[in-house]
Design an enzyme around this catalytic site. Structure first.
Site, PDB file in Angstrom:
ATOM      1  N   GLU A 107      43.419  39.476  35.012  1.00 25.59           N
ATOM      2  CA  GLU A 107      43.724  39.401  36.432  1.00 25.59           C
ATOM      3  C   GLU A 107      45.081  38.717  36.603  1.00 25.59           C
ATOM      4  O   GLU A 107      45.284  37.624  36.053  1.00 25.59           O
ATOM      5  CB  GLU A 107      42.625  38.599  37.143  1.00 25.59           C
ATOM      6  N   GLU A 126      35.252  40.199  34.862  1.00 27.59           N
ATOM      7  CA  GLU A 126      35.406  39.538  33.560  1.00 27.59           C
ATOM      8  C   GLU A 126      34.606  40.198  32.433  1.00 27.59           C
ATOM      9  O   GLU A 126      35.084  40.298  31.305  1.00 27.59           O
ATOM     10  CB  GLU A 126      35.022  38.058  33.673  1.00 27.59           C
ATOM     11  N   GLN A 165      40.878  34.540  33.584  1.00 25.00           N
ATOM     12  CA  GLN A 165      41.844  33.689  34.290  1.00 25.00           C
ATOM     13  C   GLN A 165      41.574  32.194  34.112  1.00 25.00           C
ATOM     14  O   GLN A 165      42.496  31.425  33.875  1.00 25.00           O
ATOM     15  CB  GLN A 165      41.856  34.064  35.766  1.00 25.00           C
ATOM     16  N   ASP A 224      36.100  28.584  33.700  1.00 25.84           N
ATOM     17  CA  ASP A 224      34.846  28.656  34.464  1.00 25.84           C
ATOM     18  C   ASP A 224      34.365  30.091  34.632  1.00 25.84           C
ATOM     19  O   ASP A 224      33.176  30.339  34.750  1.00 25.84           O
ATOM     20  CB  ASP A 224      35.045  28.028  35.851  1.00 25.84           C
ATOM     21  N   TYR A 225      35.289  31.044  34.660  1.00 28.40           N
ATOM     22  CA  TYR A 225      34.893  32.440  34.896  1.00 28.40           C
ATOM     23  C   TYR A 225      34.535  33.162  33.599  1.00 28.40           C
ATOM     24  O   TYR A 225      34.107  34.319  33.634  1.00 28.40           O
ATOM     25  CB  TYR A 225      35.979  33.173  35.684  1.00 28.40           C
ATOM     26  N   HIS A 228      36.015  24.872  39.166  1.00 29.51           N
ATOM     27  CA  HIS A 228      37.366  24.866  38.597  1.00 29.51           C
ATOM     28  C   HIS A 228      37.547  23.681  37.668  1.00 29.51           C
ATOM     29  O   HIS A 228      38.596  23.066  37.625  1.00 29.51           O
ATOM     30  CB  HIS A 228      38.423  24.806  39.710  1.00 29.51           C
TER      31      HIS A 228
END
Ligand SMILES: Cc1ncc(C[n+]2csc(CCOP(=O)(O)OP(=O)(O)O)c2C)c(N)n1
Ligand SMILES: [Mg+2]
Length: 803
Positions: free
Chosen positions: A494, A525, A547, A550-551, A592
């Protein structure tokens, strides 16, 4: 027994007939395997069975359209296809069911996966790529429903890259990008998010992917009305159909029992995907499941009599037979004879597979029995041992566990004996483990000469007047060097393309290296990961960017289930040397924080997890991993992109070693172990501690998986006799993993004069803002006080209580 691809082209009627009879033979053989397979489970010879009955005929058509170089990414119903492409024999089918640990006997997984999980060999015995363009390829299956979808996207995209990116050596992987990636999925599994995510992404990317949906109206016991809107997946996906105005899919529908139509549909799908690089969806309807879902349970419990009667009438084999007779291809009598001969052949194949499986175990049992028998001559506990021998010998179909149980229990009865027989038994147990443990535990990581552990370090070098630059410049220039040096590398994520990632570590590189190699992708993701896995399995060197750490959670299932197990589940016959790039550590906020390393570490064994404390280290990790065939996750420090670092003059060349810690400050009072951004805080605190006379040694772990292969940390503890691990994960997270390594693997407990400590974040996720961070994660003051307290406990006079 292999399907002939060109059924319709310039054939005499007799060739045509033979071809169809050959197909029918494959389908009948597959069915008979399913029937006998179920019996093998119900009689206890095999543990679990899930078979391809009811889905045979469409797979004959698919196999005809499948060319050398193509890839399959499917699920457990595809046994007929595997037989039709010549990659699954009767013996291999049963060996898989028994869990035969020899890769020759069970080429799918050497007994590691339950039957019904298919794959072919992409690597030779030295872990070099085979010529994938000269064989029919199947990526190794996984059990989680729809888990095959993300990888399918990457397998298809590889053709697009090979067709359109110049300069790659395609010899072993592609002929002008003409290869199609074929997926299969059950109707019910299309309810999974991974299915929809993949379908959308393939439509956007316009890749040569053909997805077949085997629709039998059920997912185990749950009917389509609970699974799919309108009970019809191709109906609701109509909006994906391409038209004159917009790219999209070609969506085809066909009945799963209609052999001639299936042949046409698969040929059409192949042509569209192969020539135009347009994705195709084939909704194969009206399929059945004659034996129910698997060997656990029966379908009479959830299908009513009407449905069962319909399934019997519309069984694809019965329909194919009707069609063959109606069209003069064969007669009822001939087909009855054929069926008889196939039944015999399958029985014989099954017997051969069973004998091959059981003979070595029976031989081992004889050896062990004799050893135990000898012991009864000398041991005072002979009565107990004799009982164990009788029990062992009475097992009709022994497995390795039975042997080891008997042998190890016997040892307990002879602990005080001093006989040569006892020594023989000990030696037998040890060598039995030595021989057999690898059958179940090898190939978690690469065992080739390219395992990253063996890639030597090259230190960064600097000219006298080396510039101090933002960290991101080092990362960017290093990626530029990588893309210039290795045409098979590409990065996607991304915001990774146009703006060169959110921290501009790829700034300007899309312009220079092209939109296919430095690419923006959708917010998805799991399929970013799938793209990476599939492309890496076809010889490319993708860098999949997520990115923020956390993701990674969105992709963690596929990282864990697919990527991390790939090499292991194929016993070294497939690999995906993917690099996952992400950024994390010391961020602020609930979603985050970039801290959840413990959760990740526990789920990705089989992948290296690297936590560089600055961008030079990070760049060095990319350079090392690109020389290696091991997948990895590299976590850059988010707060490091604007931190100044000296610019090395061997960008693209220097390499950070894997599994090696770095002592960043020597000291004598306590060993402080940390990683990533927190390490930099520990370094700072160590300076403050010096002011009160505490001289800490600071060690940067750098590489969490693998961990400190040289056991340097214990050497430090031997010197300081005190240990503290500091990280920003939850209590019991990554710090517990590190502690376990140091205490249990490196045996540091021998050298400790104080209780080993961990200093972590709070249980909850970090709150927002600077104060949120201060009260949630370890601060400099927390670190200072925690270390001080250890010294206070040891020496309260010199270090009186702080508070
Ligand atoms: C993620 C996940 N959830 C649940 C299961 C258990 N499970 C295995 S197969 C299956 C049903 C699949 O049905 P469908 O996709 O229609 O395939 P079919 O078996 O009917 O061919 C389920 C629920 C699983 N393997 N993975
Ligand atoms: Mg189904």
């Amino acid at each position: 027994m292999q399907a002939n691809p060109d059924i319709t082209k310039d054939m005499s009627f007799s060739d045509f007939k033979n071809e169809i009879i050959n197909d029918y033979t494959i389908a009948l053989t597959s069915r008979e395997c399913s029937l006998l397979g179920r019996r093998e489970v119900l009689t206890g010879k095999a543990k679990f069975g899930i078979f391809g009955d009811g889905k045979e005929v469409p797979q004959l058509a698919w196999a005809k359209a499948f060319r050398n170089g193509d890839f399959r990414s499917g699920y457990y119903r595809d046994q007929t296809f595997m037989m039709a492409i010549g990659e699954l024999s009767i013996e291999q089918f049963f060996s898989g069911l028994y869990g035969h640990t020899d890769i020759e006997a069970d080429p799918m997984s050497a007994g590691r996966q339950m039957g019904g999980h298919f794959g072919t060999h992409s690597l030779d015995e030295n872990y070099n790529w085979k010529d994938l363009t000269q064989q029919k390829n199947s990526s190794a299956d996984i059990s989680p429903t729809a888990g095959q979808m993300p990888r399918l996207l990457g397998l298809a995209q590889a053709s697009k890259i090979y067709r359109n990116v110049k300069g790659i050596d395609t010899t072993l992987f592609s002929v002008k990008g003409n290869e199609v990636a074929w997926g299969t999925i059950g109707n019910a599994s299309t309810s999974e998010g991974l299915f929809f995510e993949t379908i959308n992404a393939a439509g956007v990317l316009q890749v040569p992917m053909v997805i077949s949906i085997w629709d039998d109206e059920y997912g185990i016991s749950v009917h389509a009305k609970h699974q799919t809107t309108k009970e019809n997946i191709s109906e609701i996906l109509k909006g994906f159909q391409r038209d004159e105005d917009a790219n999209g899919y070609e969506i085809l529908r066909v009945k799963g029992w209609d052999y001639p139509s299936l042949i046409n549909v698969y040929e059409e799908a192949s042509k569209i995907a192969r020539e135009e690089h347009v994705p195709v969806m084939i909704h194969v309807q009206e399929l059945t499941q004659p034996q129910g879902h698997s060997t656990s349970g029966s379908h009479e419990r959830y299908k009513n009599t009407d449905r069962l009667a319909w399934e019997s009438d519309f069984d694809c084999l019965a329909k194919m037979k009707e069609w063959m007779i109606a069209n003069g291809i064969s007669t009822e009598e001939e087909l009855i004879q054929l069926n008889k001969s196939i039944k015999k052949k399958v029985r014989e194949g099954k017997k051969a597979a069973w004998n091959a499986f059981i003979s070595p175990i029976l031989k081992d049992r004889d050896t062990l029995s004799n050893l135990l028998q000898n012991l009864t001559q000398t041991s005072p506990n002979k009565a107990f041992i004799s009982k164990l021998i009788t029990e062992l010998n009475s097992i009709e179909e022994p497995i390795r566990k039975d042997l080891l149980v008997a042998a190890r229990k016997t040892l307990r009865y002879i602990t005080f004996d001093a006989s040569s027989e006892k020594e023989h038994l000990k030696a037998w147990i040890n060598s039995y483990f030595e021989l057999n443990q690898p059958k179940y535990s090898s190939h978690l990581n690469s065992e080739s000469s390219l395992n990253a552990i063996g890639i030597s370090e090259i230190i960064p070098t600097y000219s006298d007047n080396a510039e101090e630059v933002d960290g991101r410049i080092i990362i960017r220039d290093n990626f530029d060097a990588i893309f210039s040096k290795y045409p098979e590398t590409l990065v996607f994520g991304e915001d990774a393309g146009n703006i060169g990632d959110v921290n501009q570590g790829l700034e300007g590189l899309q312009e220079k290296h092209g939109e296919l190699r430095v690419a923006d992708v959708g917010i998805r993701e799991a399929t970013i990961l799938g793209q990476g896995i599939g492309m890496a399995m076809r010889g490319l060197r993708p860098i999949a960017e997520v990115q923020y750490l956390d993701y990674v959670m969105y992709a963690l299932q596929i990282i864990s289930d697919d990527l991390a197990t790939l090499h292991y589940r194929t016993k070294g016959k497939q690999k995906a040397p993917l690099i996952i790039r992400t950024r994390g550590h010391r961020l602020e906020g609930i979603w985050h924080s970039g801290s959840q390393l413990g959760g990740i570490l526990n789920l990705v064994r089989g992948i290296y997890v690297l936590v560089p404390r600055n961008m030079t280290k990070a760049a060095g990790f990319y350079n090392t991993m690109l020389k290696s065939d091991q997948p990895s996750l590299i976590i850059e420090c988010l707060n490091g992109y604007r931190t100044k670092e000296k610019l090395p003059n061997n960008i693209g060349e220097f390499r950070t070693p894997i599994g090696v810690v770095e002592t960043v400050k020597e000291g004598s009072d306590i060993t402080l172990v940390s990683y990533g951004s927190t390490l930099r805080m520990v370094e700072q605190t160590a300076k403050e501690l010096l002011e009160v006379g505490i001289d800490a040694e600071v060690i940067d772990v750098q590489s969490l998986l693998p961990f400190d292969l040289n056991h340097d940390i214990v050497k430090s503890v031997e010197k300081t006799n005190r240990l503290m691990i500091i990280d920003e994960d939850v209590p019991g997270g990554a710090s517990a993993y590190i502690l376990d390594e140091i205490i249990n693997v490196q045996n540091a407990y021998e050298y400790l004069d104080s209780q080993p400590r961990t200093l972590t974040a709070q249980q909850h996720r970090p709150a927002y803002g600077t104060d949120g961070d201060y009260f949630s994660k370890p601060s400099n003051e927390d670190i200072f006080e925690a270390v001080y307290n250890v010294m206070h406990e040891a020496n309260p006079e010199d270090y009186p209580k702080l508070r």
